[in-house]
Design a protein around this motif. Structure first.
Motif, PDB file in Angstrom:
ATOM      1  N   GLU A   1      49.928  44.303  38.039  1.00 49.33           N
ATOM      2  CA  GLU A   1      48.669  43.659  37.656  1.00 49.33           C
ATOM      3  C   GLU A   1      47.507  44.641  37.709  1.00 49.33           C
ATOM      4  N   GLN A   2      47.510  45.539  38.678  1.00 49.54           N
ATOM      5  CA  GLN A   2      46.460  46.555  38.763  1.00 49.54           C
ATOM      6  C   GLN A   2      46.506  47.484  37.556  1.00 49.54           C
ATOM      7  N   GLU A   3      47.721  47.865  37.160  1.00 52.68           N
ATOM      8  CA  GLU A   3      47.882  48.703  35.969  1.00 52.68           C
ATOM      9  C   GLU A   3      47.405  47.959  34.725  1.00 52.68           C
ATOM     10  N   ALA A   4      47.735  46.675  34.640  1.00 55.14           N
ATOM     11  CA  ALA A   4      47.292  45.872  33.497  1.00 55.14           C
ATOM     12  C   ALA A   4      45.772  45.780  33.460  1.00 55.14           C
ATOM     13  N   ALA A   5      45.148  45.602  34.625  1.00 55.74           N
ATOM     14  CA  ALA A   5      43.685  45.519  34.689  1.00 55.74           C
ATOM     15  C   ALA A   5      43.049  46.822  34.227  1.00 55.74           C
ATOM     16  N   ALA A   6      43.641  47.945  34.617  1.00 52.80           N
ATOM     17  CA  ALA A   6      43.108  49.240  34.187  1.00 52.80           C
ATOM     18  C   ALA A   6      43.231  49.406  32.677  1.00 52.80           C
ATOM     19  N   ARG A   7      44.355  48.953  32.114  1.00 51.83           N
ATOM     20  CA  ARG A   7      44.518  49.031  30.657  1.00 51.83           C
ATOM     21  C   ARG A   7      43.491  48.153  29.949  1.00 51.83           C
TER      22      ARG A   7
END
Length: 305
Positions: free
Chosen positions: A65-71
């Motif tokens: 989810e953190q990676e998705a938020a960064a994207r």
């Protein structure tokens, strides 16, 4: 609004509309973002801490989810282009932190909300028949009732629209909770550079009281309610366009109709104590189960008390 934006995540990619909404808001306002995942504790579980495999699974969900938020932040930054005013989005990447909690989901999100400026949750949207069958005490409804800060509920699959979806709608009824709702909605309209519509929804008189209650006096009172709310919004933000309407309909149905195609609907809620805090006001309850745009249940922050 002070404090980070707290987002409840569940690891489902199709449930990331709430995450997108929160990232855009964090970028616009220059606030931080905290993602929280709750390892659900069964009612019969006597363990004080979750098992290691559950912790590893939670950490994996939060990393994704953190990676998705960064994207999402990168995509928004590259496409928004212009200023926060107009697009409603800035280009400052938010600081994104994560954390897991262990317990019952609603209770843990409520506890986490004490340190947040805004709690953001996703919500399933189905057909009318599916909504009728849905358990009335859903997670979003119960959490919105008990949280210490304002709660934004974003339908799964929601996407930011264009100018056709512009505008913020707020429902008022002359009670104290409406003041927090109007203040939140006016701040939002000002930040987005979009119009604010204030509505007081209800019937001029209860049919059971026909002939006993003067309909004119009730109508005048509702007109005064929206006029005073509009005056308050204009005083706080003179630059926003404010309209005020009295809508003849059942409150929840009228608010849902008024919010259709808009950017956001804002409603207030009475703060309750003890067991009463498990229940949301009937209007806000029905709105959350039926509306298809982001809804903010606005309240004054209760802090750690």
């Amino acid at each position: 609004m002070t404090g980070a934006i707290l987002v409840g995540v569940d690891g489902e990619p199709e449930h990331r509309s709430a995450l997108t909404w929160a990232v855009e808001r964090a970028m616009r306002d220059g606030t931080d973002l905290e993602l929280v995942y709750v390892i659900e504790r069964s009612w019969g579980d006597r363990l004080d801490e979750p098992m290691d495999d559950l912790v590893r699974a939670a950490e994996g969900v939060l990393a994704a989810e953190q990676e998705a938020a960064a994207r999402i932040a990168g995509r928004v930054s590259s496409t928004a282009g212009a200023t926060a005013r107009g697009s409603g989005i800035g280009d400052r990447p938010p600081q994104i932190t994560t954390g897991y909690r262990y317990g019952h989901v609603g209770a843990e999100l409520t506890e986490a909300s004490r340190g947040a400026g805004l709690l953001v949750l996703g919500s399933r949207v189905g057909s009318e028949r599916e909504r009728e069958r849905r358990f009335s005490g859903s997670l979003q409804v119960r959490t919105a009732a008990a949280a210490a800060c304002s709660v934004a509920v974003v339908p799964h699959g929601w996407e930011r629209g264009g100018t056709a979806a512009a505008g913020v709608v707020v429902g008022v009824d002359g009670q104290a909770p409406s003041e927090a709702a109007v203040a939140f909605a006016a701040d939002e309209a000002d930040a987005l550079g979009e119009p604010l519509r204030i509505v007081c929804v209800g019937y001029a008189a209860n049919p059971l009281l026909a002939g006993l209650v003067p309909e004119v006096s009730l109508g005048d009172r509702r007109q005064r309610i929206v006029a005073e709310a509009a005056e308050s919004a204009r005083a706080a933000h003179p630059s926003i366009a404010v309209s005020a309407d009295v809508v003849e309909a059942s409150p929840a149905r009228g608010l849902v109709a008024a919010a259709e195609g808009r950017r956001m609907l804002v409603v207030g809620t009475h703060d309750r104590r003890s067991a009463e805090r498990l229940m949301l006001g009937s209007v806000a309850h029905d709105v959350l189960l039926n509306v298809r745009v982001p809804v903010v249940v606005a309240r004054e922050h209760r802090g750690s008390a």
